[in-house]
Write a protein that holds these residues in place. Sequence first.
Motif, PDB file in Angstrom:
ATOM      1  N   GLY A 734     119.846  12.492  24.654  1.00  0.00           N
ATOM      2  CA  GLY A 734     120.402  13.011  25.897  1.00  0.00           C
ATOM      3  C   GLY A 734     120.744  14.490  25.805  1.00  0.00           C
ATOM      4  N   PHE A 735     121.442  14.883  24.722  1.00  0.00           N
ATOM      5  CA  PHE A 735     121.773  16.292  24.544  1.00  0.00           C
ATOM      6  C   PHE A 735     120.519  17.132  24.329  1.00  0.00           C
ATOM      7  CE2 PHE A 735     125.982  14.525  23.557  1.00  0.00           C
ATOM      8  CZ  PHE A 735     126.786  15.378  24.293  1.00  0.00           C
ATOM      9  N   ALA A 736     119.555  16.591  23.584  1.00  0.00           N
ATOM     10  CA  ALA A 736     118.330  17.341  23.313  1.00  0.00           C
ATOM     11  C   ALA A 736     117.578  17.653  24.602  1.00  0.00           C
ATOM     12  CB  ALA A 736     117.442  16.553  22.346  1.00  0.00           C
ATOM     13  N   LEU A 737     117.449  16.667  25.485  1.00  0.00           N
ATOM     14  CA  LEU A 737     116.733  16.893  26.740  1.00  0.00           C
ATOM     15  C   LEU A 737     117.461  17.896  27.625  1.00  0.00           C
ATOM     16  CD1 LEU A 737     115.573  13.252  27.542  1.00  0.00           C
ATOM     17  CD2 LEU A 737     114.168  15.157  26.740  1.00  0.00           C
ATOM     18  N   PHE A 738     118.793  17.906  27.549  1.00  0.00           N
ATOM     19  CA  PHE A 738     119.553  18.899  28.320  1.00  0.00           C
ATOM     20  C   PHE A 738     119.153  20.316  27.910  1.00  0.00           C
ATOM     21  CE2 PHE A 738     123.187  21.819  28.319  1.00  0.00           C
ATOM     22  CZ  PHE A 738     123.454  21.889  29.682  1.00  0.00           C
ATOM     23  N   PHE A 739     119.078  20.571  26.621  1.00  0.00           N
ATOM     24  CA  PHE A 739     118.711  21.913  26.164  1.00  0.00           C
ATOM     25  C   PHE A 739     117.231  22.193  26.392  1.00  0.00           C
ATOM     26  CE2 PHE A 739     122.629  21.275  23.731  1.00  0.00           C
ATOM     27  CZ  PHE A 739     123.264  22.487  23.965  1.00  0.00           C
ATOM     28  N   PHE A 740     116.393  21.141  26.365  1.00  0.00           N
ATOM     29  CA  PHE A 740     114.967  21.348  26.591  1.00  0.00           C
ATOM     30  C   PHE A 740     114.705  21.851  28.005  1.00  0.00           C
ATOM     31  CE2 PHE A 740     110.908  19.639  28.170  1.00  0.00           C
ATOM     32  CZ  PHE A 740     110.036  20.282  27.313  1.00  0.00           C
ATOM     33  N   PHE A 741     115.431  21.313  28.981  1.00  0.00           N
ATOM     34  CA  PHE A 741     115.172  21.669  30.371  1.00  0.00           C
ATOM     35  C   PHE A 741     115.856  22.966  30.793  1.00  0.00           C
ATOM     36  CE2 PHE A 741     114.278  17.037  30.664  1.00  0.00           C
ATOM     37  CZ  PHE A 741     112.974  17.145  31.133  1.00  0.00           C
ATOM     38  N   GLN A 742     116.430  23.708  29.851  1.00  0.00           N
ATOM     39  CA  GLN A 742     116.994  25.016  30.196  1.00  0.00           C
ATOM     40  C   GLN A 742     115.895  26.010  30.554  1.00  0.00           C
ATOM     41  OE1 GLN A 742     120.388  25.455  30.588  1.00  0.00           O
ATOM     42  NE2 GLN A 742     120.180  23.257  30.308  1.00  0.00           N
ATOM     43  N   GLY A 743     114.716  25.866  29.941  1.00  0.00           N
ATOM     44  CA  GLY A 743     113.573  26.684  30.342  1.00  0.00           C
ATOM     45  C   GLY A 743     113.787  28.177  30.158  1.00  0.00           C
ATOM     46  N   LEU A 744     113.845  28.624  28.896  1.00  0.00           N
ATOM     47  CA  LEU A 744     114.086  30.043  28.618  1.00  0.00           C
ATOM     48  C   LEU A 744     112.842  30.895  28.819  1.00  0.00           C
ATOM     49  CD1 LEU A 744     116.270  29.712  25.403  1.00  0.00           C
ATOM     50  CD2 LEU A 744     116.993  29.792  27.773  1.00  0.00           C
ATOM     51  N   SER A 745     111.691  30.297  28.838  1.00  0.00           N
ATOM     52  CA  SER A 745     110.432  31.010  29.089  1.00  0.00           C
ATOM     53  C   SER A 745     109.415  29.991  29.562  1.00  0.00           C
ATOM     54  CB  SER A 745     109.934  31.728  27.826  1.00  0.00           C
ATOM     55  OG  SER A 745     109.672  30.789  26.800  1.00  0.00           O
ATOM     56  N   THR A 746     108.379  30.469  30.208  1.00  0.00           N
ATOM     57  CA  THR A 746     107.331  29.566  30.674  1.00  0.00           C
ATOM     58  C   THR A 746     106.013  30.319  30.747  1.00  0.00           C
ATOM     59  OG1 THR A 746     106.542  28.257  32.561  1.00  0.00           O
ATOM     60  CG2 THR A 746     108.089  30.040  33.048  1.00  0.00           C
ATOM     61  N   TRP A 747     104.993  29.777  30.070  1.00  0.00           N
ATOM     62  CA  TRP A 747     103.687  30.425  30.107  1.00  0.00           C
ATOM     63  C   TRP A 747     102.908  30.062  31.360  1.00  0.00           C
ATOM     64  CZ3 TRP A 747     100.319  26.488  30.512  1.00  0.00           C
ATOM     65  CH2 TRP A 747     100.619  25.280  29.891  1.00  0.00           C
ATOM     66  N   GLN A 748     103.503  29.240  32.256  1.00  0.00           N
ATOM     67  CA  GLN A 748     102.840  28.927  33.517  1.00  0.00           C
ATOM     68  C   GLN A 748     102.889  30.106  34.487  1.00  0.00           C
ATOM     69  OE1 GLN A 748     104.226  25.019  35.001  1.00  0.00           O
ATOM     70  NE2 GLN A 748     105.299  24.873  33.075  1.00  0.00           N
ATOM     71  N   LYS A 749     103.760  31.072  34.218  1.00  0.00           N
ATOM     72  CA  LYS A 749     103.891  32.239  35.071  1.00  0.00           C
ATOM     73  C   LYS A 749     103.429  33.467  34.302  1.00  0.00           C
ATOM     74  CE  LYS A 749     107.896  30.262  37.483  1.00  0.00           C
ATOM     75  NZ  LYS A 749     109.326  30.469  37.852  1.00  0.00           N
ATOM     76  N   THR A 750     103.538  34.617  34.948  1.00  0.00           N
ATOM     77  CA  THR A 750     103.189  35.859  34.261  1.00  0.00           C
ATOM     78  C   THR A 750     104.276  36.182  33.230  1.00  0.00           C
ATOM     79  OG1 THR A 750     104.369  37.217  35.876  1.00  0.00           O
ATOM     80  CG2 THR A 750     102.053  36.703  36.335  1.00  0.00           C
ATOM     81  N   PRO A 751     103.964  37.011  32.230  1.00  0.00           N
ATOM     82  CA  PRO A 751     104.991  37.372  31.243  1.00  0.00           C
ATOM     83  C   PRO A 751     106.238  37.982  31.873  1.00  0.00           C
ATOM     84  CG  PRO A 751     102.823  38.027  30.465  1.00  0.00           C
ATOM     85  CD  PRO A 751     102.640  37.564  31.876  1.00  0.00           C
ATOM     86  N   ALA A 752     106.068  38.798  32.901  1.00  0.00           N
ATOM     87  CA  ALA A 752     107.228  39.409  33.554  1.00  0.00           C
ATOM     88  C   ALA A 752     108.100  38.349  34.223  1.00  0.00           C
ATOM     89  CB  ALA A 752     106.762  40.445  34.578  1.00  0.00           C
TER      90      ALA A 752
END
Length: 806
Positions: A734-752
């Motif tokens: 439960g705690f692990a999934l909470f931190f996973f969904f914080q989404g600090l970066s995503t390669w689905q978008k542009t780097p900016a």
Amino acid sequence: MCVSVVCVCVLMLRFCPVLLVLMLASSGANVVVQRDAQFDVTYDDTVTSDNQTIYSYNHTVSRNKTEGVRVSVELLSESAPSPVLFVVRQKQAVLSFQVPLILRGLYQRKYQYTQLGRTLCQPPTKAVAETQFFFVDVSTLSSAGVQYQLRVSRVDRFTLQTDKKFSFNATPSQPQFFRYVFPEGVDTVIVKVNSQKNFPCSVMSIQDIQCPVYDLDNNVAFIGMYQTMTTTAAITVQRKDFPSNSFYVVVVVKTEDEACGGSLRFYPLLPDELLDAGNRSKTLDVIVSPAINSEVYVMGMLFCLGIFLSFYLLTFLMACVENKRYDAVKSGALSAERFCMESLMNDVSVYFRNSFSDPSIMRSLESVGRSRHESLSSVEEDDYDTLADIDSDKNIVRTKKFLCVSDLARKDKRILSKKYQIYFWNIATIAVFYALPVIQLVITYQTVVNVTGNQDICYYNFLCAHPLGALSSFNNILSNLGYVLLGLLFLLIVLQRDILHNRALERNENTALECGIPKHFGLYYAMGTALMMEGLLSACYHVCPNYTNFQFDTSFMYMIAGLCMLKLYQKRHPDINASAYSAYACLAAVIFFSVLGVVFGKGNTAFWIIFSVIHILATLLLSTQLYYMGRWRLDSGILRRMLNVIYTDCIRQCSGPMYIDRMVLLVMGNIVNWSLAAYGLIKRPNDFASYLLAIAICNLLLYFAFYIIMKLRSGERIQCLALVCILFTAVVWGFALFFFFQGLSTWQKTPAESREHNRECILLSFFDDHDIWHFLSSIAMFGSFLVLLTMDDDLDTVQRDKIYVF
């Protein structure tokens, strides 16, 4: 006579410059006018092809003070056949630009700017104070007069101060750059540039102190480190990379926004069309802060090692306690063995009395007993059964309404051990051939980033990316150490159990031979190896996380989910579990679809239709395989047999399903998978790899919940150790999934756009949310493996013909 003429001319040049200008003008030559100019004074003037103006400036340069000089130019004439050329001549550099300035965008579209502002680089000086001159030459090839405006001013706040925010404006034709000098005792700093506006798109660059400074959209990527930005940019800079102990922070506004994910404006592609750039001014803030020191690195590494080595210590203590308990109840264990043997003999005698009149059953039982004593080292194993005695009656056994483990554990243990050991050797081979090219590729990625300075290649959390050596984000790599250490610990635990079980078999203990779930450890070894490889490949992915190598981080996650489901099924179906070859072939197909989805899945309707159809068909085929325990054939007569079953069971006598429990599981599984297929077809998520992993995890959790429910429903119990593992693992997940969904970066978008999600470190000033996900998910997976390993320990003294199959 000639000497006299020369002397006269020299005297005229020395004492009558005005007369010389008039003479040159009357003869049609180009006139050069030099003017002594002052700072912070605006000069309105006109230039033609017949006259050139030189503005002379002088200023005092101090060794202990850095002062910037900025040249601002505006073209006042609405249209001119030729541009005006400005050349700034300094002591050690020359800067030239034309007005109007033409900058090119995507598809070679041209944008025109009539207002320019450029900052001059300051040549270094060895003297305490030195007066330096520089000149601004203004010229054009236009015969008509072109009116312009020139202003040269000092930049008072040219040197950035540590931890002090500075605000400024920039446009594509008016870039800005500032100097930062490393203070004493600071070897690494992080440069952060922020803006309240997403657009216009900008570029932040770090360049060495040299002339010229590359500060235009078409040349800012030539040297140094750079990254595009919308609202946030951050670059970690180390003193060792800059011999002068200082660097320039350059900020350039781009002519178009496509590099930052903005929309592409439509224009007719005319070869000579000049487009109006519009208002592309952007207000930005820059702040330079000291990065962490070596002590924080050491603390982070010790913290990481301490967490996972504590599991080794805890396991060692539990092993010591278990050994003491085993010694204390050794005599009691002997009594339990004797009881298990007596119960087994009583059941065998009852079986003989009840089936004495059936010669075929007697022959089958004799052949089973004979097969357990014959040497079967040369027998090869395939997907299903090979022993003749089992072939003769497995159709009858597997169609019983209530099956026991003894019905599906009829093969010799040595054959099954060899069969399941193949899982380990296959995954070890896969790991070697998979990991080596991956390591080579990510080393190449990191080298390209370091050489080119293009930090848009890798999607880090730049606000918490701590470099070490050639690695740009060491903390994201270090946090994967838990997968490797805990995977190794799980292998050691399985090895210890394997050794104890083999010793029991050598002593011919009946509890090991005839009681409990048949113990085959090949899949456990494969699971531990997969966990270690997940850590290695996740570390490789985080060397340079991006769109093209995301499958490195997920490939062994698919394998872990598949191996866990196979292990759950093997517990109650040891004879009919899939072979390693077919299992890994299916997992290879899953990874193949993952790659196809990443490459072609985004917005591709045909791909999603094909995948959804394959997903549903695979679910139906697997459901049929599980429901009938493999006793069906996929051939030309399958439709006829299906219609016959529907007619006899549903229409003629309307009877319920024979295997209620299996039917409930499979119906729920089909509902879940059909829903996931419909969701994918409707929503078409961009992150196909995560979507595919979600399908695998949902199926694993469903099967796990069904197994526990059926275990309790069958009157079995869960021992204390397994119950603690289940509760602990559920909380950690439960705690692990909470931190996973914080989404600090995503390669689905542009780097900016990805950098908009970047956040500061939250643990020891060294680890971010995703690092904590690595810590917790490795612990949670290790706990899940322990649950699988210990969940059926309560059956170790229960006869196999009293353990139900579900």
